[in-house]
Design an enzyme around this catalytic site. Structure first.
Site, PDB file in Angstrom:
ATOM      1  N   SER A  12       0.804  -1.209   0.000  1.00  0.00           N
ATOM      2  CA  SER A  12       0.000   0.000   0.000  1.00  0.00           C
ATOM      3  C   SER A  12       0.845   1.270   0.000  1.00  0.00           C
ATOM      4  CB  SER A  12      -0.963  -0.057   1.192  1.00  0.00           C
ATOM      5  OG  SER A  12      -1.895   0.985   1.174  1.00  0.00           O
TER       6      SER A  12
ATOM      7  N   ASP B 259      10.022   5.334 -10.247  1.00  0.00           N
ATOM      8  CA  ASP B 259       9.538   5.863 -11.524  1.00  0.00           C
ATOM      9  C   ASP B 259      10.126   7.226 -11.870  1.00  0.00           C
ATOM     10  OD1 ASP B 259       8.035   3.589 -11.519  1.00  0.00           O
ATOM     11  OD2 ASP B 259       6.151   4.580 -12.039  1.00  0.00           O
TER      12      ASP B 259
ATOM     13  N   LYS C  81      -0.536  -4.061  -3.610  1.00  0.00           N
ATOM     14  CA  LYS C  81      -1.839  -3.473  -3.278  1.00  0.00           C
ATOM     15  C   LYS C  81      -1.910  -2.074  -3.887  1.00  0.00           C
ATOM     16  CE  LYS C  81      -4.808  -2.025   0.589  1.00  0.00           C
ATOM     17  NZ  LYS C  81      -4.840  -0.584   0.284  1.00  0.00           N
TER      18      LYS C  81
END
Length: 541
Positions: free
Chosen positions: A300, A311, A325
């Protein structure tokens, strides 16, 4: 011109009467079963069924429990992370996520049917009032707490109370062999979400976060500021075994590492509405090297931070594939004190990845998939991680990253040891070792009375006699395993558990760091920025 509309009053009265008759008809418990299910309203059908059971069923039934089961069954059909929180658990859950609770501030065991203080919590009301580690709390006001086989929850309920209220404790202090009476004013006690922060070496800092609660960002900033004052230009953020928490807190922490206006994540709801979160101007560690440690139990909010760093080509992710998740929940009250955490959107990493694992075959299958990672070799080899070609994404600098099933690290660190070694480590980290150490300190606490935390970490060693005593302790309690091959590991865990009970978890984590495969790997990693494949790191012990 205004007209007199008094002639409409009888019409309104008739309409109201008609509505009342209609509503009354809906509450008629002489309806046939066919009429029960003839309504077009799904909500009406469920309400009427519960009412029928309440008023007409032949036996007395706890319809509250039926409703709970019904709600759970409904949510189970949605996704694995939409959950029901019963009224009895709402307060406990809220405290955990708030980051504090009102109480006296002790950690304790029920030891030989008596409440024994492991240690008073730092900055809590008990330590200020003079409670000491090893104390036995016998009576709280007029409530006897020994000899009754009380559960831990019953003890907690007795000691908790309203803020700024007093509780008088009658205490037996074994170290002085006397009874003392202390009055403690209850107050807010912190529930720490930053387990540890310290210097790995002269310029490398370390912070470990166990969840993302309301207080986590503040705790994190205090830790980061302290480390920066010591001159760090590298930071390891340990999110292993962190199940997540508040999305907004994850955004704030990621913001500390990212340049202004970098995308942290975006969410998409049922209607397709997209909300994007960007880094602001407040980041305090935007230039130093950042390493994020994750494993199969990082989920999460942990994955949000790791995904944002990966990223944006900002740092290096080290460890094993995270839980997977990618759903966002919102907690909603149900009107009776209970609540539901309902999935309201999906989140995506800056490259557009969803890292949510499939749950199309139901919750049971969803968690079985997770545990199969232990069986399919994924935890021991990066080559065993299976990712579909359709889930490949590229960062701005061209590094390949993957969607679906979690964050795959840049540097893979396999789980070490045999199944037996893993079991031994689990046992050593459990209450079994803690109980032994508590009993040991009960007899030997004076030995460490003048020992500072730093001196203990750097200079105290566990001797063979203490290990032998633990082996006898384990055998006497029926432990069916030969621990002799693990004597060095036992020394380490005995020392670490002693440190935790004497000084706190920060000291414990510093002692365990040298035996941590992932931290050893971290120190062997230079910079894998721009790599297009996962690096598999195995470090000799």
């Amino acid at each position: 011109m205004l007209k007199n509309k008094s002639y409409l009053l009888p019409l309104f009265i008739c309409a109201a009467l008609a509505a009342g008759i209609f509503i009354g008809g809906k509450l008629n418990f002489n309806d046939s079963p066919e009429r029960l299910f003839s309504t077009n309203s799904k909500k009406d059908k469920l309400n009427r069924l519960i009412d029928y059971i309440d008023y007409e069923y032949v036996d007395d039934v706890n319809t509250d429990s039926i409703v709970d089961v019904t709600v759970n069954n409904i949510l189970d059909k949605l996704d694995p992370h939409s959950v029901y929180i019963p009224k009895a658990q709402v307060e406990k859950v809220a405290e955990s996520m708030k980051g504090d609770f009102v109480g006296v501030g002790i950690s304790f065991y029920m030891y030989k049917d008596t409440l024994a203080v492991i240690k008073p919590i730092k900055n809590g009301p008990s330590i200020k009032a003079g409670v000491k580690a090893g104390d036995r709390i016998l009576v709280a006001d007029t409530d006897t707490l020994y000899g009754k086989k009380l559960s831990s929850q019953e003890i907690v309920n007795t000691l908790k109370g309203d803020n700024k209220t007093n509780v008088k404790l009658t205490i037996y202090r074994p170290s002085e062999d006397k009874i003392v009476t202390l009055t403690i004013k209850r107050s807010e006690v912190p529930l720490k979400s930053v387990d540890a922060f310290y210097m790995i070496n002269e310029n490398f800092g370390y912070i470990k976060i166990n969840r993302f609660a309301e207080s986590t960002y503040k705790e994190f900033k205090e830790a980061l500021n302290s480390l920066q004052e010591k001159g760090i230009d590298k930071l390891a953020l340990d999110l292993r075994n962190n199940p997540g928490g508040y999305l907004g807190i994850a955004e704030q922490i990621a913001d500390e590492f990212l340049e202004d206006d970098k995308l942290i994540l975006f969410t998409k709801n049922k209607s397709g509405a997209i909300q994007k979160a960007y880094a602001s101007k407040k980041g305090d560690f935007e230039e130093g090297d950042i390493y994020i440690l994750i494993n199969e139990k990082s989920a999460s909010a942990s994955e949000i931070v790791a995904g944002a760093i990966q990223d944006n080509d900002r740092g290096t992710i080290i460890g094993r594939r995270s839980f997977g998740k990618g759903l966002v929940q919102r907690e909603m009250g149900l009107g009776d004190g209970s609540s539901v955490r309902l999935t309201v959107s999906r989140y995506y990493t800056p490259t557009g990845r969803s890292i949510q694992r499939s749950y199309e075959n139901g919750t049971k299958d969803y968690y079985q998939q997770f545990y199969k990672r232990y069986e399919n070799g994924e935890l021991r080899s990066a080559d065993s991680i299976k990712v579909a070609d359709s889930l490949i994404f590229k960062t701005p600098k061209g590094k390949i990253v993957y969607g679906g099933g979690g964050i795959i690290p840049d540097v893979f660190v396999p789980i070490e040891g045999s199944q037996e070694e893993a079991w031994v480590n689990t046992m050593l980290d459990s209450g079994f070792m803690s109980f032994y150490v508590f009993e040991y300190l009960d007899r030997n606490r004076d030995i460490y009375a003048e020992t500072s935390e730093e001196d203990f970490i750097n200079n105290v060693n566990i001797d063979e006699e203490t290990v032998d005593a633990f082996l006898y302790y384990a055998e006497d309690r029926g432990l069916q395993i030969d621990l002799n091959p693990y004597r060095e590991n036992l020394k380490l865990h005995i020392k670490a558990t002693l440190a935790e009970q004497l000084y706190g978890e920060n000291a414990q984590q510093q002692i365990l760091k040298d035996s941590d495969p992932m931290l050893r790997a971290l120190l062997h990693v230079d910079d894998v920025e721009g790599e297009n494949t996962i690096e598999d790191v195995s470090v000799e012990q």
